[in-house]
Design a protein around this motif. Structure first.
Motif, PDB file in Angstrom:
ATOM      1  N   LYS A   1       0.472   5.118   0.787  1.00 41.96           N
ATOM      2  CA  LYS A   1      -0.465   6.060   1.403  1.00 41.96           C
ATOM      3  C   LYS A   1       0.097   7.467   1.334  1.00 41.96           C
ATOM      4  O   LYS A   1       1.299   7.672   1.520  1.00 41.96           O
ATOM      5  CB  LYS A   1      -0.688   5.696   2.872  1.00 41.96           C
TER       6      LYS A   1
ATOM      7  N   THR B   1       0.852  -1.189   0.000  1.00 45.52           N
ATOM      8  CA  THR B   1       0.000   0.000   0.000  1.00 45.52           C
ATOM      9  C   THR B   1       0.885   1.235   0.000  1.00 45.52           C
ATOM     10  O   THR B   1       1.854   1.313   0.748  1.00 45.52           O
ATOM     11  CB  THR B   1      -0.896   0.034   1.251  1.00 45.52           C
TER      12      THR B   1
ATOM     13  N   GLU C   1      -5.063   5.673  -0.308  1.00 48.73           N
ATOM     14  CA  GLU C   1      -4.350   4.420  -0.073  1.00 48.73           C
ATOM     15  C   GLU C   1      -4.412   3.602  -1.352  1.00 48.73           C
ATOM     16  O   GLU C   1      -5.426   2.985  -1.654  1.00 48.73           O
ATOM     17  CB  GLU C   1      -4.983   3.625   1.073  1.00 48.73           C
TER      18      GLU C   1
ATOM     19  N   ASP D   1      -6.875  11.214   2.817  1.00 50.36           N
ATOM     20  CA  ASP D   1      -5.886  10.153   2.685  1.00 50.36           C
ATOM     21  C   ASP D   1      -6.220   9.258   1.506  1.00 50.36           C
ATOM     22  O   ASP D   1      -7.350   8.801   1.361  1.00 50.36           O
ATOM     23  CB  ASP D   1      -5.824   9.306   3.960  1.00 50.36           C
TER      24      ASP D   1
ATOM     25  N   ALA E   1      -9.266   2.824  -0.582  1.00 48.58           N
ATOM     26  CA  ALA E   1      -9.648   3.224   0.773  1.00 48.58           C
ATOM     27  C   ALA E   1     -10.812   4.202   0.786  1.00 48.58           C
ATOM     28  O   ALA E   1     -11.236   4.627   1.848  1.00 48.58           O
ATOM     29  CB  ALA E   1      -8.454   3.854   1.477  1.00 48.58           C
TER      30      ALA E   1
ATOM     31  N   ASN F   1      -6.755   3.453  -5.762  1.00 52.43           N
ATOM     32  CA  ASN F   1      -7.151   3.836  -4.407  1.00 52.43           C
ATOM     33  C   ASN F   1      -8.320   2.948  -3.999  1.00 52.43           C
ATOM     34  O   ASN F   1      -9.359   2.957  -4.643  1.00 52.43           O
ATOM     35  CB  ASN F   1      -7.563   5.309  -4.367  1.00 52.43           C
TER      36      ASN F   1
END
Length: 192
Positions: free
Chosen positions: A74, A72, A162, A160, A145, A143
């Protein structure tokens, strides 16, 4: 050639483009035209392997094998536009229209599973260091997340991202990590 050691101090830039099937040269890829956004809080690359261990009942014999890997990347996205939302949400659709006030607007619609594009992206975090040399971390993924937007009166909005890595080649590579180690002439003639 002697291996150098580098202190990594500072942040960098995230560059992104739709994955065409080939991982590009990071020195050619990382340019202002495909910088995703300005980021806040740097970036974090996480590599997590999973293992399975088989043991006999007496505890005298065992064998451990890696069963999967997860990568991942981030980062905190601080500047936004319609393209950033499209890269962060697989169901985002962007359109443009002129309002009754004669101003032009970009409209982004989110959601609707049938609107999935199933896009994969090449994502490269570029850390610049004019003294010790640049670093590049490349993955292919998306992404996964989701995102949240917090609108506060006394703090910038940072969401954010991820990016979950997927295999980028036939070998199953999840991370392509590059470190600058000198000029081509220094590599050929290490005593220079």
């Amino acid at each position: 050639m002697e291996e150098k050691e580098q202190i990594i101090l500072g942040s960098g830039n995230v560059h992104i483009e739709t994955f065409s099937g080939t991982v590009p040269d990071p020195t050619e890829f990382c340019k202002e035209t495909n910088r995703m956004a300005y980021i806040s809080g740097g970036a974090t690359l996480e590599y997590k392997p999973s293992y399975y261990t088989a043991k006999d009942d007496s505890g005298k014999k065992s064998k451990t094998v890696m069963t999967e890997e997860e990568v991942t990347l981030k980062t905190g996205i601080m500047t936004f536009n319609s393209q950033v939302f499209k890269q962060m949400c697989d169901t985002a659709r962007v359109s443009e229209f002129t309002g009754k006030n004669k101003k032009t607007y970009k409209r982004v619609k989110f959601g609707g599973i049938s609107n999935q594009r199933r896009e994969k992206y090449v994502i490269c975090f570029h850390y610049e260091d004019p003294v010790d040399g640049d670093l590049y971390v490349m993955i292919v993924g998306s992404n996964q997340a989701g995102f949240s937007l917090a609108f506060a009166k006394d703090k910038e909005t940072v969401t954010d991202a991820e990016f979950k890595a997927e295999p980028m080649d036939e070998e199953g590579t999840l991370i392509d990590f590059y470190e600058e180690s000198g000029t081509a002439s220094q590599a050929a003639n290490p005593k220079e």
